[in-house]
Write a protein that holds these residues in place. Structure first.
Motif, PDB file in Angstrom:
ATOM      1  N   GLY A  46       2.341   3.413  -1.824  1.00 29.78           N
ATOM      2  CA  GLY A  46       1.077   2.709  -1.899  1.00 29.78           C
ATOM      3  C   GLY A  46       1.234   1.117  -1.964  1.00 29.78           C
ATOM      4  N   LYS A  47       2.114   0.827  -2.593  1.00 34.13           N
ATOM      5  CA  LYS A  47       2.403  -0.720  -2.844  1.00 34.13           C
ATOM      6  C   LYS A  47       3.069  -1.344  -1.502  1.00 34.13           C
ATOM      7  N   ALA A  48       3.809  -0.528  -0.880  1.00 31.97           N
ATOM      8  CA  ALA A  48       4.444  -1.052   0.714  1.00 31.97           C
ATOM      9  C   ALA A  48       3.332  -1.111   1.484  1.00 31.97           C
ATOM     10  N   ILE A  49       2.676   0.026   1.598  1.00 32.29           N
ATOM     11  CA  ILE A  49       1.524  -0.012   2.671  1.00 32.29           C
ATOM     12  C   ILE A  49       0.670  -1.206   2.512  1.00 32.29           C
ATOM     13  N   LYS A  50       0.139  -1.490   0.956  1.00 31.11           N
ATOM     14  CA  LYS A  50      -0.625  -2.618   0.703  1.00 31.11           C
ATOM     15  C   LYS A  50       0.165  -4.113   0.955  1.00 31.11           C
ATOM     16  N   GLU A  51       1.057  -4.257   0.962  1.00 28.16           N
ATOM     17  CA  GLU A  51       1.978  -5.298   1.133  1.00 28.16           C
ATOM     18  C   GLU A  51       2.086  -5.689   2.512  1.00 28.16           C
ATOM     19  N   LEU A  52       2.434  -4.658   3.367  1.00 27.89           N
ATOM     20  CA  LEU A  52       2.658  -4.887   4.842  1.00 27.89           C
ATOM     21  C   LEU A  52       1.209  -5.062   5.432  1.00 27.89           C
ATOM     22  N   LEU A  53       0.275  -4.354   4.863  1.00 30.57           N
ATOM     23  CA  LEU A  53      -1.156  -4.645   5.588  1.00 30.57           C
ATOM     24  C   LEU A  53      -1.580  -6.186   5.228  1.00 30.57           C
ATOM     25  N   GLU A  54      -1.602  -6.404   3.928  1.00 35.16           N
ATOM     26  CA  GLU A  54      -1.929  -7.848   3.637  1.00 35.16           C
ATOM     27  C   GLU A  54      -0.923  -8.751   4.260  1.00 35.16           C
ATOM     28  N   ALA A  55       0.340  -8.763   4.512  1.00 37.17           N
ATOM     29  CA  ALA A  55       1.307  -9.806   5.255  1.00 37.17           C
ATOM     30  C   ALA A  55       0.880  -9.883   6.583  1.00 37.17           C
ATOM     31  N   ALA A 161       5.998   3.650   9.705  1.00 39.03           N
ATOM     32  CA  ALA A 161       4.889   3.833  10.428  1.00 39.03           C
ATOM     33  C   ALA A 161       3.897   2.811  10.380  1.00 39.03           C
ATOM     34  N   LEU A 162       3.869   1.858   9.365  1.00 41.72           N
ATOM     35  CA  LEU A 162       2.890   0.775   9.462  1.00 41.72           C
ATOM     36  C   LEU A 162       3.416  -0.594  10.275  1.00 41.72           C
ATOM     37  N   SER A 163       4.673  -0.639  10.086  1.00 39.99           N
ATOM     38  CA  SER A 163       5.340  -1.970  10.895  1.00 39.99           C
ATOM     39  C   SER A 163       5.452  -1.610  12.212  1.00 39.99           C
ATOM     40  N   LYS A 164       5.740  -0.452  12.715  1.00 41.72           N
ATOM     41  CA  LYS A 164       6.260  -0.310  14.230  1.00 41.72           C
ATOM     42  C   LYS A 164       5.046   0.355  14.810  1.00 41.72           C
ATOM     43  N   ILE A 165       4.068   1.098  14.082  1.00 40.28           N
ATOM     44  CA  ILE A 165       3.040   1.700  14.967  1.00 40.28           C
ATOM     45  C   ILE A 165       1.516   1.331  14.502  1.00 40.28           C
ATOM     46  N   ILE A 166       1.242   1.460  13.232  1.00 41.11           N
ATOM     47  CA  ILE A 166      -0.189   1.223  12.956  1.00 41.11           C
ATOM     48  C   ILE A 166      -0.539  -0.107  13.080  1.00 41.11           C
ATOM     49  N   ILE A 167       0.258  -1.014  12.300  1.00 43.59           N
ATOM     50  CA  ILE A 167      -0.239  -2.279  12.415  1.00 43.59           C
ATOM     51  C   ILE A 167      -0.496  -2.811  13.860  1.00 43.59           C
ATOM     52  N   PRO A 168       0.753  -2.629  14.727  1.00 45.15           N
ATOM     53  CA  PRO A 168       0.470  -3.393  16.080  1.00 45.15           C
ATOM     54  C   PRO A 168      -0.569  -2.551  16.928  1.00 45.15           C
TER      55      PRO A 168
END
Length: 179
Positions: A46-55, A161-168
């Motif tokens: 959860g912390k990794a998700i939050k940090e990646l999203l906010e960054a 998942a966040l850095s390679k798919i969801i955020i982009p």
């Protein structure tokens, strides 16, 4: 210079979104109960998700820690869908163990499935974890006009998942879901 098809599709998308995070872990829930943030539950994923999203300039408007029980998962998903979040992300409960109930709880709620997410996630995970990738049932779909992504509980899996798919793809996804 001519724009590529992906650039054309993403051209009018907003650049930041609001996300809901739901961590599904019976052991963590039994230890931390109704934590209000990943930090309050020692929730590394959860912390990794939050940090990646906010960054990436996004916000996290909702966080919930729940046990791996169908009713608890449903309640959290419906609360997240009722929040201001544009996209919902769950972490945990996507494996093959009898206690892993995220997919059984969430997938029947999908109005539309996004099969390409699970396929692409497993393809990208192959380089990191090899053929063990067959053990994940990561999935995504649309419920009540919002995209929901069901991710494994491992920090490395959510980072991928966040850095390679969801955020982009967030803008592209939100735009299509709301059309």
């Amino acid at each position: 210079m001519q724009e590529s098809i992906p650039e054309i599709h993403k051209k009018d998308a907003r650049k930041s979104y609001s996300f809901a995070i739901i961590t599904i872990s019976t052991s963590r829930y039994e230890k931390y109960g109704n934590a209000v943030s990943p930090d309050g539950a020692e929730d590394l994923s959860g912390k990794a998700i939050k940090e990646l999203l906010e960054a990436a300039g996004n916000t996290v408007s909702f966080y919930r820690l729940v046990s791996d029980e169908k009713n608890a998962i449903h309640d959290a998903v419906f609360a997240a869908l009722s929040s201001s979040a544009d996209i919902v992300i769950t972490s945990g409960g996507t494996g093959l163990a009898p206690k892993d109930l995220t997919i059984e709880s969430v997938a029947p709620l999908f109005e539309k499935e996004i099969p390409g997410f699970g396929e692409l996630f497993r393809y990208k995970s192959l380089e990191e974890i090899g053929t063990s990738v067959i053990l994940t049932r990561a999935s995504a779909g649309v419920i009540k006009g919002k995209a929901i992504f069901c991710l494994p509980g491992s920090p490395n899996a959510v980072k991928l998942a966040l850095s390679k798919i969801i955020i982009p793809e967030a803008g592209h996804i939100v735009r299509h879901v709301r059309e």
